[in-house]
Design a protein around this motif. Structure first.
Motif, PDB file in Angstrom:
ATOM      1  N   ALA A 153     -17.640  22.430  20.231  1.00  0.00           N
ATOM      2  CA  ALA A 153     -17.801  21.160  20.819  1.00  0.00           C
ATOM      3  C   ALA A 153     -16.361  20.609  21.402  1.00  0.00           C
ATOM      4  O   ALA A 153     -15.275  20.921  20.741  1.00  0.00           O
ATOM      5  CB  ALA A 153     -18.302  20.053  19.775  1.00  0.00           C
ATOM      6  N   GLY A 154     -16.268  20.478  22.678  1.00  0.00           N
ATOM      7  CA  GLY A 154     -15.029  19.736  23.116  1.00  0.00           C
ATOM      8  C   GLY A 154     -14.844  18.351  23.346  1.00  0.00           C
ATOM      9  O   GLY A 154     -15.828  17.464  23.485  1.00  0.00           O
TER      10      GLY A 154
ATOM     11  N   VAL B 232     -13.732  22.418  18.583  1.00  0.00           N
ATOM     12  CA  VAL B 232     -14.452  22.346  17.066  1.00  0.00           C
ATOM     13  C   VAL B 232     -15.445  23.523  17.052  1.00  0.00           C
ATOM     14  O   VAL B 232     -16.370  23.123  17.557  1.00  0.00           O
ATOM     15  CB  VAL B 232     -14.600  21.174  16.435  1.00  0.00           C
ATOM     16  N   GLU B 233     -15.234  24.555  16.479  1.00  0.00           N
ATOM     17  CA  GLU B 233     -16.264  25.508  16.282  1.00  0.00           C
ATOM     18  C   GLU B 233     -17.299  25.413  14.945  1.00  0.00           C
ATOM     19  O   GLU B 233     -16.494  24.669  14.082  1.00  0.00           O
ATOM     20  CB  GLU B 233     -15.542  26.970  16.133  1.00  0.00           C
ATOM     21  N   SER B 234     -18.602  25.631  15.349  1.00  0.00           N
ATOM     22  CA  SER B 234     -19.533  25.821  14.112  1.00  0.00           C
ATOM     23  C   SER B 234     -20.321  26.779  14.172  1.00  0.00           C
ATOM     24  O   SER B 234     -20.430  27.270  15.335  1.00  0.00           O
ATOM     25  CB  SER B 234     -19.931  24.225  13.937  1.00  0.00           C
TER      26      SER B 234
ATOM     27  N   ILE C 150     -23.310  34.302  25.963  1.00  0.00           N
ATOM     28  CA  ILE C 150     -22.450  33.089  26.255  1.00  0.00           C
ATOM     29  C   ILE C 150     -22.973  32.036  27.065  1.00  0.00           C
ATOM     30  O   ILE C 150     -23.670  32.736  28.130  1.00  0.00           O
ATOM     31  CB  ILE C 150     -21.079  33.457  26.665  1.00  0.00           C
ATOM     32  N   SER C 151     -22.918  30.754  26.862  1.00  0.00           N
ATOM     33  CA  SER C 151     -23.689  29.793  27.568  1.00  0.00           C
ATOM     34  C   SER C 151     -22.915  28.474  27.406  1.00  0.00           C
ATOM     35  O   SER C 151     -22.255  28.242  26.256  1.00  0.00           O
ATOM     36  CB  SER C 151     -25.217  29.806  27.241  1.00  0.00           C
ATOM     37  N   LYS C 152     -23.149  27.611  28.322  1.00  0.00           N
ATOM     38  CA  LYS C 152     -22.652  26.282  28.035  1.00  0.00           C
ATOM     39  C   LYS C 152     -23.375  25.069  28.513  1.00  0.00           C
ATOM     40  O   LYS C 152     -24.260  25.570  29.429  1.00  0.00           O
ATOM     41  CB  LYS C 152     -21.155  26.264  28.761  1.00  0.00           C
ATOM     42  N   ASP C 153     -23.174  24.000  27.809  1.00  0.00           N
ATOM     43  CA  ASP C 153     -23.702  22.900  28.482  1.00  0.00           C
ATOM     44  C   ASP C 153     -22.853  21.857  29.043  1.00  0.00           C
ATOM     45  O   ASP C 153     -21.889  21.220  28.095  1.00  0.00           O
ATOM     46  CB  ASP C 153     -24.525  22.155  27.264  1.00  0.00           C
ATOM     47  N   SER C 154     -22.262  21.780  30.120  1.00  0.00           N
ATOM     48  CA  SER C 154     -20.824  21.026  30.419  1.00  0.00           C
ATOM     49  C   SER C 154     -21.250  19.408  30.341  1.00  0.00           C
ATOM     50  O   SER C 154     -20.513  18.847  29.977  1.00  0.00           O
ATOM     51  CB  SER C 154     -20.733  21.329  32.108  1.00  0.00           C
ATOM     52  N   ASP C 155     -22.550  19.118  30.349  1.00  0.00           N
ATOM     53  CA  ASP C 155     -22.724  17.602  30.305  1.00  0.00           C
ATOM     54  C   ASP C 155     -22.337  17.161  28.838  1.00  0.00           C
ATOM     55  O   ASP C 155     -21.871  16.198  28.799  1.00  0.00           O
ATOM     56  CB  ASP C 155     -24.280  17.297  30.676  1.00  0.00           C
TER      57      ASP C 155
ATOM     58  N   SER D 191     -20.536  19.159  26.846  1.00  0.00           N
ATOM     59  CA  SER D 191     -19.195  19.615  26.471  1.00  0.00           C
ATOM     60  C   SER D 191     -19.227  20.789  25.369  1.00  0.00           C
ATOM     61  O   SER D 191     -18.631  20.527  24.530  1.00  0.00           O
ATOM     62  CB  SER D 191     -18.154  18.502  26.359  1.00  0.00           C
ATOM     63  N   ILE D 192     -20.362  21.473  25.487  1.00  0.00           N
ATOM     64  CA  ILE D 192     -20.480  22.421  24.199  1.00  0.00           C
ATOM     65  C   ILE D 192     -20.703  23.884  24.775  1.00  0.00           C
ATOM     66  O   ILE D 192     -21.268  24.141  25.749  1.00  0.00           O
ATOM     67  CB  ILE D 192     -21.780  22.186  23.545  1.00  0.00           C
ATOM     68  N   LEU D 193     -20.060  24.776  24.272  1.00  0.00           N
ATOM     69  CA  LEU D 193     -20.143  26.224  24.539  1.00  0.00           C
ATOM     70  C   LEU D 193     -20.607  26.836  23.380  1.00  0.00           C
ATOM     71  O   LEU D 193     -20.581  26.787  22.182  1.00  0.00           O
ATOM     72  CB  LEU D 193     -18.467  26.748  24.602  1.00  0.00           C
ATOM     73  N   TYR D 194     -21.737  27.862  23.731  1.00  0.00           N
ATOM     74  CA  TYR D 194     -22.409  28.507  22.997  1.00  0.00           C
ATOM     75  C   TYR D 194     -22.101  29.901  22.830  1.00  0.00           C
ATOM     76  O   TYR D 194     -21.832  30.527  23.844  1.00  0.00           O
ATOM     77  CB  TYR D 194     -23.832  28.263  22.834  1.00  0.00           C
TER      78      TYR D 194
END
Length: 126
Positions: free
Chosen positions: A23-24, A5-7, A73-78, A80-83
């Motif tokens: 958000a995954g 889900v993108e925002s 581009i970046s991510k927070d795997s803990d 589960s969010i992609l930016y």
């Protein structure tokens, strides 16, 4: 089933900034975010969907030439969010932006992708 889900989309003046989030959710989503290639694609009206940026499971990033130096581009795997941080936006960046996951090592082309979000609209008036 993986859901994305993108925002964060919206309309800003040229030269402005936006930060997209994706958000995954799914069983094992944190593992998927840490292991597989994650990407942002965009599709402008009348044009094909194109890769914007990708981040491999172990961290290396790639960017389309059109956004190098402006997008990150970046991510927070803990979590589960992609930016996607987008700076110095231009009218040609206007498009629907999609979050995507490839269950493989590359995610630069639509054919690489296994899971898609439904998109968030970015509009930069000329």
């Amino acid at each position: 089933q993986v859901q994305l889900v993108e925002s964060g989309g919206g309309s800003v003046q040229a030269g402005g900034s936006l930060r997209l989030s994706c958000a995954g959710s799914a069983n094992g989503i944190a593992y998927i975010f840490s292991r597989y290639c994650l990407a942002w694609f965009r599709q402008a009206p009348g044009k094909e969907r194109e890769g914007v940026a990708g981040i491999a499971g172990d961290g290396p990033t790639t960017y389309a030439d059109a956004v190098k130096g402006r997008f990150t581009i970046s991510k927070d795997s803990d979590k589960s969010i992609l930016y996607l941080q987008m700076n110095n936006l231009k009218p040609e960046d206007t498009a629907m932006y999609y979050c995507a996951i490839a269950r493989r090592d590359r995610c630069s082309a639509p054919g690489d992708i296994t899971y898609w979000g439904k998109g968030t609209l970015v509009t930069i008036p000329s």
